[in-house]
Design an enzyme around this catalytic site. Structure first.
Site: not given
Ligand code: GLC
Length: 702
Positions: A253
């Site tokens: 993430d």
């Molecule tokens: C965010 C979210 C994830 C998302 C990523 C990119 O923090 O947790 O679901 O795809 O970052 O935006």
């Protein structure tokens, strides 16, 4: 290096062998925030607003590829400097509504529509679906997730993945795993027994991986039993790949730098968003012999195998003009099938045509189409309930509407840098006097009252301010019901919410309760279709509405009282052992959702034989784990305008057939839900005319 080597689908090994150490390290580290922030800072990138990109190695013909959110539609900047075109994306209903359809074929069509917009706008991997289990109603991201049950979650996620990937772009099932709260999400340690972890929190991902082979998996921020999931070889290599046969790539993430070598060693292949310091760390660790280059090669190979699958690598044409009208029709159809009718006393619905409706609640005039955070979508429009009803031929009480419009002009949340990226909170509810209700009632034939709840990434919901109705909402409900019932007029409550709210204390007041969830840009038209009888409701609950929050065993182990700014705790913060901050103890075990109410109470066959208008049999055994309580609305509940009969399921091995007959007098669709007492199989009929039957062939999932 010799002859010029250019990456092809059939020479990944040769190219891998031709890479320098630094090039290898650069391939497993993303290109940073330039893409996500390009709309704000004008960076030159292929798809402004896309969440991230991989890095290129032009020398070997390795392009960078584009990763973009999100589950309810592609999240990219709707306008680009120097381009006359626009890049709006269809706002589909949220995940909880998709699962409420119990219609995997429809979910697949939603996925294909979103996948097409990703393709046409230049995206290679869609960072979706979000599919963590809805362990507790107060998790801020439940709107993006599907269910409290892993089978329903997994099957819906698999359908979504098949749909998106049918358009030649990838997906990223997220957030793997046990990421079931937003409070302190970067550091929180989810402490779960292995049996429960596998049965509940991994099972959905397992089904999605085995049945749909997503191109990627996104490893979550949190720890799992003391180990960051992103550094956990048991989770990412032994279980995900060794046991489930996952053949794709794992990315993080959007995490700050942690122990990059440990992430690589665990089988986490791509650090997103990525920082140059991570590249340097890897080169240093390999040179010092602290990380074997062969270990790094395993991840680099998976990055190359991902790249060669992408439209960017293949040079697939991108029109920049997806058919947004066609996709809007799919979004509307999904909303129509996922809206759940919870109450309809004396067949108050469908509304009598030609009447005048008094619309109460700011949500009647400004629909919450979706949640906030990375799940936000820059939609071309949103159809409000008012607009949908008017398009369906209704008149609304205009004096009252004028009061709400004036209030919203002054009180709707201001647009900001942040809201441009992650969406806005709901407008505060307008205070309403009894006199205003009485005045509106005089020229109205019925009342519709919308209760709104926004939800989003980065924070959990709070018990008092969110799960429960506010005093103002209670007063409004009491006044509207008192005044309209006093004149023999009906009251409809619409729940425009991202997650479960309290219903037991007030559900006896109105004649009708409709759960709209956050139904996407076409939500007003879908809602009006149901309220005005053009659509027969067929949605059923993918999650339990408890009578009381504290009936849920997880309520004793959820940071509902944690007042801190929930999740944007700087990564690397030493997590404290203070309860609800450093860790969450999944002490309730498998007593999550309807499982918390099971006891001896479920019927001998446990099957939902009562497939009539009231959906599943109501409560469950008095000896349920939820302290003898019964839910306010149980898992699988949903009403219809018609009635259906199901034959007793006929089993042969894992195949089971059920014949459904429409025994009412309007056409409708019906979801068959087989539980024993856990969910074992489900399916959805086509639209059945009165008297018409359909035999569903279902498959029991062990
Ligand atoms: C965010 C979210 C994830 C998302 C990523 C990119 O923090 O947790 O679901 O795809 O970052 O935006």
């Amino acid at each position: 290096m010799g002859q010029s080597l250019t990456l092809r689908q059939d020479n990944v090994e040769a190219v891998l062998a031709g890479l320098t150490l630094r090039e290898k390290a650069s391939l497993v580290v993303g290109a940073g925030y330039r893409s996500m922030l390009a709309g704000q800072f004008g960076f030159k990138v292929p798809v402004p607003g896309a969440a991230g990109m991989t890095r290129a190695v032009p020398r070997l013909g390795i392009p960078s590829v584009v990763l973009s959110d999100g589950p309810a539609g592609v999240r990219i900047e709707p306008k680009r400097k120097g381009s006359r075109g626009t890049f709006y994306c269809t706002g589909f209903p949220i995940g909880s509504l998709l699962s409420s359809t119990w219609n995997t074929a429809l979910v697949e069509r939603v996925g294909a529509s979103i996948g097409d917009e990703a393709l046409q706008y230049g995206v290679d991997v869609l960072l979706a679906p979000g599919m963590n289990l809805q362990r507790n109603p107060l998790c801020g991201r439940n709107f993006e997730y599907f269910s409290e049950d892993p089978l329903l979650s997994g099957k819906v996620a698999a359908a979504y993945v098949r749909g998106v990937q049918s358009r030649g772009v990838g997906t990223s099932v997220k957030h793997f795993a046990a990421n079931n709260q937003e409070t302190n999400r970067l550091e929180n340690d989810s402490r779960v027994g292995e049996d429960v972890l596998r049965e509940l929190y991994l099972r959905g991902f397992e089904i999605a991986v085995r049945e749909a082979q997503p191109w990627t998996v996104m490893a979550s921020y949190n720890r799992l039993n003391g180990v960051y999931t992103q550094e956990d070889p048991w989770l990412l290599t032994q279980v995900l790949r060794g046991e489930w046969g996952f053949a794709g790539l794992v990315m993080t993430d959007w995490t700050g730098r942690r122990n990059t070598a440990a992430q690589i060693g665990a089988g986490c292949d791509l650090m997103e968003p990525g920082a140059a310091s991570q590249i340097k760390e890897l080169v240093r660790k390999v040179r010092r012999g602290e990380l074997r280059e062969e270990t790094l090669d395993v991840c680099v190979r998976r990055v190359l195998e991902l790249v060669v699958k992408t439209p960017t690598f293949k040079g697939t044409p991108r029109s920049g003009q997806p058919d947004l009208q066609a996709h809007a029709r799919v979004a509307r159809e999904a909303a129509e099938e996922g809206i759940v009718l919870l109450k309809n006393d004396a067949a108050a619905l469908p509304l009598q045509p030609g009447g005048t409706l008094a619309l109460f609640g700011v949500g009647s005039y400004e629909l919450l189409a979706g949640g906030t955070g990375s799940g936000h979508v820059h939609r071309p429009y949103v159809v409000s309930l008012e607009a949908g009803l008017k398009a369906g031929g209704a008149a609304v009480e205009e004096t009252l509407a004028g009061q709400y419009r004036a209030y919203l002009e002054k009180h709707r949340p201001r647009k900001s840098f942040l809201s441009g990226m992650v969406g806005s909170p709901a407008a505060p509810e307008m205070p309403l006097s009894r006199e205003a209700v009485e005045a509106a009632s005089l020229s109205a034939d019925a009342a519709i009252l919308t209760l709104s709840r926004q939800a989003g990434e980065g924070g959990d919901r709070h018990l008092e301010e969110d799960f429960l109705l506010s005093d103002a909402e209670r007063q409004m409900l009491a006044d509207v019901c008192g005044v309209f019932h006093g004149q023999g007029k009906k009251v409809v409550v619409v729940l425009n919410v991202g997650g479960v709210i309290e219903t037991a204390s007030w559900k006896d007041l109105p004649d009708v309760i409709v759960l709209a969830w956050q139904p996407g840009q076409e939500g007003g038209n879908a809602l009006a279709g149901i309220l005005q009888g053009r659509v027969c409701p067929s949605g059923r609950l993918p999650v339990t509405f408890p009578a009381d929050y504290f009936d849920l065993p997880s309520s004793a182990h959820f940071p509902y009282d944690y007042k801190g700014k929930a999740s944007l705790v700087p990564s690397g913060k030493k997590h404290s052992d203070e309860p609800n901050v450093g860790y969450t103890d999944y002490a309730e075990g498998s007593a999550v959702g309807y499982r918390a109410y099971l006891g001896g109470g479920a019927g001998a066959d446990g099957l939902a034989g009562s497939a009539g208008a009231d959906g599943l049999a109501g409560g469950t055994g008095a000896d349920g784990l939820a302290g003898g309580a019964a839910p306010s609305y149980p898992f699988g509940f949903g009403l219809s305008y018609t009635s259906f009969e199901e034959t007793a399921p006929v089993y042969s091995g894992d195949a089971v057939t059920v014949t459904v007959t429409n025994t009412g007098n309007v056409p409708g669709k019906h979801a068959v839900i087989l539980m024993d007492p856990l969910l074992r199989a489900f399916g959805k009929t086509r639209l059945l005319a009165p008297g018409e039957s359909q035999t569903l062939q279902l498959e029991i999932t062990r």
